[in-house]
Motif scaffolding. Structure first.
Motif, PDB file in Angstrom:
ATOM      1  N   ARG C  27      -5.670  -9.220  -7.430  1.00 19.54           N
ATOM      2  CA  ARG C  27      -6.375 -10.392  -7.557  1.00 19.54           C
ATOM      3  C   ARG C  27      -7.922 -10.607  -6.410  1.00 19.54           C
ATOM      4  O   ARG C  27      -7.411 -10.017  -5.756  1.00 19.54           O
ATOM      5  N   VAL C  28      -8.026 -11.492  -6.972  1.00 21.64           N
ATOM      6  CA  VAL C  28     -10.066 -11.335  -6.061  1.00 21.64           C
ATOM      7  C   VAL C  28      -9.510 -12.773  -5.085  1.00 21.64           C
ATOM      8  O   VAL C  28      -8.518 -13.690  -5.119  1.00 21.64           O
ATOM      9  N   ASN C  29      -9.570 -12.745  -4.168  1.00 19.01           N
ATOM     10  CA  ASN C  29      -9.857 -13.765  -2.654  1.00 19.01           C
ATOM     11  C   ASN C  29      -8.142 -13.501  -2.518  1.00 19.01           C
ATOM     12  O   ASN C  29      -8.500 -14.757  -2.212  1.00 19.01           O
ATOM     13  N   ASP C  30      -8.066 -12.518  -2.354  1.00 14.68           N
ATOM     14  CA  ASP C  30      -6.507 -12.860  -2.450  1.00 14.68           C
ATOM     15  C   ASP C  30      -6.037 -12.452  -0.788  1.00 14.68           C
ATOM     16  O   ASP C  30      -7.129 -11.562  -0.427  1.00 14.68           O
ATOM     17  N   ASP C  31      -5.246 -12.908  -0.409  1.00 17.86           N
ATOM     18  CA  ASP C  31      -4.281 -12.796   1.317  1.00 17.86           C
ATOM     19  C   ASP C  31      -3.928 -10.763   1.220  1.00 17.86           C
ATOM     20  O   ASP C  31      -4.613 -10.454   2.136  1.00 17.86           O
ATOM     21  N   LEU C  32      -3.627 -10.461   0.616  1.00 14.01           N
ATOM     22  CA  LEU C  32      -3.410  -8.966   0.231  1.00 14.01           C
ATOM     23  C   LEU C  32      -4.709  -8.432  -0.033  1.00 14.01           C
ATOM     24  O   LEU C  32      -4.778  -7.184   0.513  1.00 14.01           O
ATOM     25  N   PHE C  33      -4.835  -8.443  -1.055  1.00 13.06           N
ATOM     26  CA  PHE C  33      -6.419  -6.982  -1.944  1.00 13.06           C
ATOM     27  C   PHE C  33      -7.874  -7.535  -0.738  1.00 13.06           C
ATOM     28  O   PHE C  33      -8.380  -6.502  -1.040  1.00 13.06           O
ATOM     29  N   ASN C  34      -7.503  -9.085  -0.348  1.00 12.51           N
ATOM     30  CA  ASN C  34      -8.840  -8.603   1.088  1.00 12.51           C
ATOM     31  C   ASN C  34      -9.257  -7.333   1.969  1.00 12.51           C
ATOM     32  O   ASN C  34     -10.034  -7.462   2.342  1.00 12.51           O
ATOM     33  N   ASN C  35      -7.790  -7.393   2.001  1.00  7.26           N
ATOM     34  CA  ASN C  35      -7.051  -5.815   3.474  1.00  7.26           C
ATOM     35  C   ASN C  35      -7.707  -4.502   2.659  1.00  7.26           C
ATOM     36  O   ASN C  35      -7.205  -3.648   3.220  1.00  7.26           O
ATOM     37  N   PHE C  36      -8.358  -4.533   1.464  1.00  7.83           N
ATOM     38  CA  PHE C  36      -8.632  -3.546   0.501  1.00  7.83           C
ATOM     39  C   PHE C  36     -10.447  -3.433   0.266  1.00  7.83           C
ATOM     40  O   PHE C  36     -10.465  -4.192  -0.536  1.00  7.83           O
ATOM     41  N   GLU C  37     -10.494  -2.195   0.050  1.00  7.79           N
ATOM     42  CA  GLU C  37     -12.222  -2.053  -0.506  1.00  7.79           C
ATOM     43  C   GLU C  37     -12.052  -0.461  -0.661  1.00  7.79           C
ATOM     44  O   GLU C  37     -11.544   0.587  -0.468  1.00  7.79           O
ATOM     45  N   PHE C 155       0.811  -1.996  -1.772  1.00  5.92           N
ATOM     46  CA  PHE C 155      -0.022  -2.289  -1.166  1.00  5.92           C
ATOM     47  C   PHE C 155      -0.021  -3.522   0.158  1.00  5.92           C
ATOM     48  O   PHE C 155      -0.115  -3.397   1.003  1.00  5.92           O
ATOM     49  N   GLU C 156       1.053  -3.692   0.150  1.00  5.24           N
ATOM     50  CA  GLU C 156       1.871  -4.470   0.899  1.00  5.24           C
ATOM     51  C   GLU C 156       2.091  -3.391   2.059  1.00  5.24           C
ATOM     52  O   GLU C 156       2.417  -3.699   3.332  1.00  5.24           O
ATOM     53  N   HIS C 157       3.156  -2.951   1.191  1.00  4.41           N
ATOM     54  CA  HIS C 157       3.342  -1.789   2.281  1.00  4.41           C
ATOM     55  C   HIS C 157       2.398  -0.902   3.182  1.00  4.41           C
ATOM     56  O   HIS C 157       2.956  -0.356   4.201  1.00  4.41           O
ATOM     57  N   LEU C 158       0.884  -0.542   2.705  1.00  9.06           N
ATOM     58  CA  LEU C 158       0.292   0.102   3.027  1.00  9.06           C
ATOM     59  C   LEU C 158      -0.512  -0.478   4.171  1.00  9.06           C
ATOM     60  O   LEU C 158      -0.573  -0.243   4.942  1.00  9.06           O
ATOM     61  N   LEU C 159      -0.238  -1.783   4.333  1.00 11.47           N
ATOM     62  CA  LEU C 159      -1.036  -2.801   4.463  1.00 11.47           C
ATOM     63  C   LEU C 159      -0.044  -2.565   6.497  1.00 11.47           C
ATOM     64  O   LEU C 159      -0.745  -2.562   6.974  1.00 11.47           O
ATOM     65  N   LYS C 160       1.558  -2.787   5.861  1.00 10.63           N
ATOM     66  CA  LYS C 160       1.859  -2.632   6.960  1.00 10.63           C
ATOM     67  C   LYS C 160       2.126  -1.718   8.066  1.00 10.63           C
ATOM     68  O   LYS C 160       2.461  -1.308   8.780  1.00 10.63           O
ATOM     69  N   GLY C 161       2.005   0.070   6.989  1.00  8.07           N
ATOM     70  CA  GLY C 161       2.104   0.919   7.728  1.00  8.07           C
ATOM     71  C   GLY C 161       3.168   1.369   7.446  1.00  8.07           C
ATOM     72  O   GLY C 161       4.148   2.585   8.268  1.00  8.07           O
TER      73      GLY C 161
END
Ligand code: SF4
Ligand code: SF4
Ligand code: SF4
Ligand code: FES
Lengths: 470, 142, 289
Positions: C27-37, C155-161
């Motif tokens: 999803r574009v401009n979403d809190d979650l996906f904004n953290n990934f490039e 992606f949620e888990h990647l973000l949280k590590g």
């Protein structure tokens, strides 16, 4: 002095491929479009029960899985001697159109459009650049794709590799609440798409101005009453001048279309038996050239602006993308039409005892990338003995190779041997066709006897005489 | 020159405690001779034999697997032998698909009193396996 | 400030369905996906392969010799290596080709006189393999295609590590169909060719459904559209163990007194039980023709 240029990999297409150019004193001697993938579906289908085929074949391609599913189901209808009810057909169509939407949007806006929008940025940032520079456009596109995804999920369980229908049946009838929800979304998506097209219109016209004609034959399904994506089993072949060369019913396909293998690629090369140069194009452009009418208001309007003013048949591969847009409009209209009528809900999940009636079943369908033929032969118990799949991309590969030669020759005469320019031109040209290479790499079960291309010095003669026995 | 030896097949026998094993015991007591290629595993009921045991045996070099339980209807756990029979039927199909001759797997019945019958079952089966030769699958991975 | 996690999508031999599923979830401009490039993906952009990446996502299976080298290289470059899709995790459907001798498949198509070598074509390895055979996977997301909610969870888990642990329940747990108490099979049926009672468990109706041994996570999406489970999420146990467990429990469910049991109808157990996992089987299959 001959020299080889290799472009590897070709990006932003589905699958793995490279292009090898053979140059001789600044002349392009030859080009190979090499598919470096291998999957072997025709072989792995053998000995599997026929009713599992519609669940296995979608995995050939993650972008047009609904088409593979439906083509194989059509073949199953034939094997079991069934004519599906009208509503089964409508639900299948709905699935098919949603698949078209899903696939065409991906190709046009995510794989192809960056070529236009970022034509002078190197390396082309593709979709990732679009997210950064055109977030609202991407959002809109993903929203319509989300709509297609929703239809596929509601009907087939999953937006990729759906499993919705079987011989004569549709397994999962639509519920009334789902119908109204989807219908409302459909009209919204039509509006949204029209605005998207308005924003990119100018860019598209620019590209069209520089389009180059490259004549070839065209092959696609034909129907008088509709733009045939699912219906119709009649296949037309026209020449680059627009004459109807031949037409045939789907079960005669082997009389007209043959396949042979080439030594530089894991994909096969089909050809038309009846003409001297067997090359032909399939896909949106072929569909439009052969049917030349959309039977849908929205796409007719669009076609008036972009397509009807070009002499027919259109031989410029840039126009593939224009027809694709018209087709998106067409399928959106059709989806709305199907969902608007309550008739689609009158459906009984009819089950019967089925025994194979025919040993052979052939299903043809227009997949997003062109004519798709699934042919199965089964034994008395309904286990697959032989499978032959002719998919869209394979049919386009010979003509892609030809066009690579022509275009790179032009580039070289204009700019000299510039690898950058060549890569750009070639990859953009290839992208017009929207090749899907995991589709292309299926292998044959029964060996086709053939004489292989004669190679003398550094010259490979294309397609000499050969015999081919299916 | 390759040495040609006598082929001595490795046969694993799963014998049910109440009938098959007892029959084997009796065959011994009767001094009935039967081929010594059989390696016996005693199980409580033929129904206890899991397909994984059989596959394990084949993957580890067995040339044949024999299961002997009570006569149908006489199982001490009501219907263990029916279930064993169905498992063997399924497994035979699977073995065939793996490339192992399904005749290498055999299920038969002998009551505690049928020492002779047991010896005959074993001899017939071993004869069959000798004719089939060594198992198609040779090396061990599991 | 650039604290985005970098992402590379490394494709091996697959159908692009996994990438497509990822796009469907994106999803574009979403809190979650904004953290990934995304910094590398041949499908999505022309970028060069990076030297280092935070998350390397591999899709597809190993089919060519060169794939092994690629895989080892990618493994070194990625801090976290994710196997996305059943092809990467287990080999996927193309693994069924392992039942056949690859040389004979090739010979069928290509005359032995010519060789693909002249054109620098990659060379096939004998068997399709999953990537787990060559590298250590940090996170595996099975499914063909991987379910959308699992991708989002990834992606949620990647973000949280945090490590992502897959549910250890079977598809039957999420299955909406009705099961009976006694769980008896009175009839063996082929799917869609013989009538079955609607809304009843496939297995009890006699249609082999792999739900009992298959790991859930897909919301039983196939069953919800009236198709039996084919096990694309992989199994709850070691693969071969799961398959024989299934065989053994099905045979125990069969009603021995029923006259309608005809197991000869099923002539292709391997293709059913190992639909997505044959490449990861430790059993030794003899190759045919
Ligand atoms: S796992 Fe399924 S969706 Fe993913 S690449 Fe393999 S076949 Fe395609
Ligand atoms: S066996 Fe299949 S149909 Fe039956 S409960 Fe399990 S998942 Fe559902
Ligand atoms: S129901 Fe089974 S086959 Fe279908 S998605 Fe779930 S695990 Fe895969
Ligand atoms: S106790 Fe002997 S077979 Fe069950």
């Amino acid at each position: 002095m001959s020299k080889k240029l290799v472009f590897h990999p070709i990006t932003r297409i589905e699958g793995h491929a490279k292009v090898t150019l053979v140059l001789n004193d600044g002349n392009v001697e030859n080009a190979y479009f090499q598919v470096t993938e291998f999957r072997g579906f025709e072989r792995l289908l053998v000995n599997r029960p026929i009713e599992e085929a519609p669940l296995i074949v979608p995995r050939i391609c993650g972008l047009c899985s609904p088409s593979h599913h439906l083509a194989s189901v059509k073949a199953l209808d034939e094997i079991f001697g069934l004519t599906p009810q009208e509503n089964v057909i409508r639900l299948r169509e709905l699935l098919h159109y949603a698949g078209f939407l899903h696939s065409h949007l991906l190709h046009l806006f995510i794989l192809y459009l960056p070529d236009i929008l970022f034509s002078d940025i190197k390396p082309n940032p593709g979709f990732i650049g679009m997210i950064k520079s055109y977030p609202s456009l991407v959002k809109d596109v993903l929203e319509i794709r989300g709509f297609a995804q929703q239809i596929l999920e509601v009907l087939g369980g999953s937006s990729i590799h759906p499993s919705a229908t079987m011989a004569g049946l549709f397994l999962n009838p639509l519920k009334p609440s789902q119908r109204t929800e989807l219908r409302d979304k459909a009209s919204k998506s039509i509006k949204l798409f029209n605005t998207i097209v308005e924003t990119i219109k100018d860019k598209l016209s620019e590209v069209l101005e520089n389009s180059i004609s490259f004549p070839s034959n065209f092959v696609s399904l034909h129907s008088k009453s509709d733009y045939p994506l699912y219906h119709s089993d009649e296949i037309h072949v026209i020449s680059s001048k627009g004459e109807l060369l031949t037409y045939f019913q789907h079960n005669d396909y082997l009389e007209v279309i043959r396949e042979k293998t080439v030594s530089w690629s894991y994909a096969k090369a089909p050809y038309l038996k009846l003409t001297n140069d067997g090359y032909y194009r399939v896909g949106p452009l072929a569909r439009f050239n052969i049917n030349s009418k959309f039977h849908s208001e929205n796409s007719e309007d669009f076609a008036k602006q972009f397509l009807y003013n070009v002499p027919s048949p259109i031989c410029m591969s840039e126009y593939y993308n224009i027809v694709r847009i018209a087709e998106i409009k067409y399928v959106l209209d059709k989806i709305l039409e199907i969902l608007s009528s309550e008739r689609i809900l009158e459906y009984t999940y009819l089950q019967r005892d089925l025994k194979p009636m025919n040993s052979d079943g052939i299903g043809v369908i227009e997949a997003p990338r062109g004519l798709l033929i699934h042919h199965y032969r089964v034994d008395d118990y309904g286990y697959i003995k032989y499978a032959n799949l002719i998919v869209a991309t394979v049919q386009n590969t010979p003509i892609i190779e030809k066009e690579i030669i022509a275009r790179s020759q032009q580039v070289i005469s204009k700019y000299g041997v510039s690898e950058d320019k060549l890569y750009n031109t070639i990859s953009r040209m290839i992208r017009n066709y929207d090749p899907c290479l995991s589709c292309a790499t299926h292998t044959s079960n029964i060996p086709f006897t053939l004489e292989i291309h004669i190679k003398n010095e550094n010259k490979v003669l294309f397609y000499p005489t050969f015999s081919s026995t299916p | 020159m390759q040495k040609v030896g006598v082929f001595r097949p490795k046969i694993i026998g799963f014998l049910c405690n109440w009938c098959g094993y007892a029959a084997a015991d009796l065959a011994g007591n009767l001094r009935k001779t039967y081929s010594s290629n059989l390696r016996i595993v005693r199980v409580m009921c033929s129904g206890r034999v899991d397909p994984i045991h059989i596959l394990y045996a084949f993957q580890h070099g067995a040339d044949g697997v024999l299961i002997v339980g009570c006569h149908l209807g006489d199982c001490h756990y009501i219907n263990g032998n029916y279930k064993a029979k169905m498992k063997v039927n399924f497994l035979k199909k699977f073995l065939q698909e793996m490339g192992i001759n399904p005749d290498r797997l055999h299920i038969d019945w002998a009551s505690a009193g049928e020492g002779n019958r047991f010896a005959n079952i074993v001899d017939d089966f071993i004869y069959k396996v000798i004719k089939l030769g060594p198992c198609e699958i040779k090396y061990v991975r599991l | 400030m650039n604290t985005k996690l970098t992402l590379a999508i490394f494709p091996l031999i697959g159908c692009s369905g996994c990438e497509n599923a990822l796009l469907d979830a994106w999803r574009v401009n979403d809190d979650l996906f904004n953290n990934f490039e995304i910094i590398y993906s041949p499908l999505l952009a022309d970028f060069e392969e990076p030297d280092h990446v935070d998350v390397g996502i591999v899709t597809g299976n190993v089919r060519f010799h060169e794939d092994i080298n690629k895989l080892l290289r990618w493994h070194k470059k990625s801090k976290v290596l994710v196997a996305l899709g059943s092809c990467a995790c287990y080999g996927g459907i193309p693994g069924l080709l392992n039942l056949q001798n690859i040389q004979s498949v090739i010979n069928d198509i290509y005359s032995p006189k010519i060789s693909l070598d002249n054109y620098d074509m990659p060379k096939l390895i004998e068997n399709v393999k999953s990537i787990a055979e060559f590298v250590n996977i940090d996170i595996a997301i099975p499914g063909c295609p991987p379910p959308k909610n699992l991708i989002i969870k990834l992606f949620e888990h990647l973000l949280k590590g945090e490590p992502l642990i897959l549910p250890d329940k079977s598809v039957c747990n999420e299955c909406p169909l009705n099961t009976s108490e006694d769980k008896v099979i009175r009839n063996i049926k082929r799917f869609s060719l013989e009538p079955i009672t609607p809304n009843k468990c496939f297995l009890e109706e006699g249609v082999l459904c792999l739900g009992p041994i298959t790991r859930t996570g897909c919301d039983a999406r196939c069953i919800k559209v009236n198709t039996p489970c084919r096990g694309c999420m992989g199994y709850l146990y070691n693969i071969d163990e799961a398959v024989v467990k299934f065989l053994s429990s099905v045979s125990s469910m069969i009603d021995e007194k029923s006259r309608n049991i005809d197991i000869d109808k099923i002539k292709d157990l391997t293709g059913l039980l190992y639909r997505f996992t044959l490449a990861s089987s430790k059993l030794n299959f003899i190759k045919r023709g």
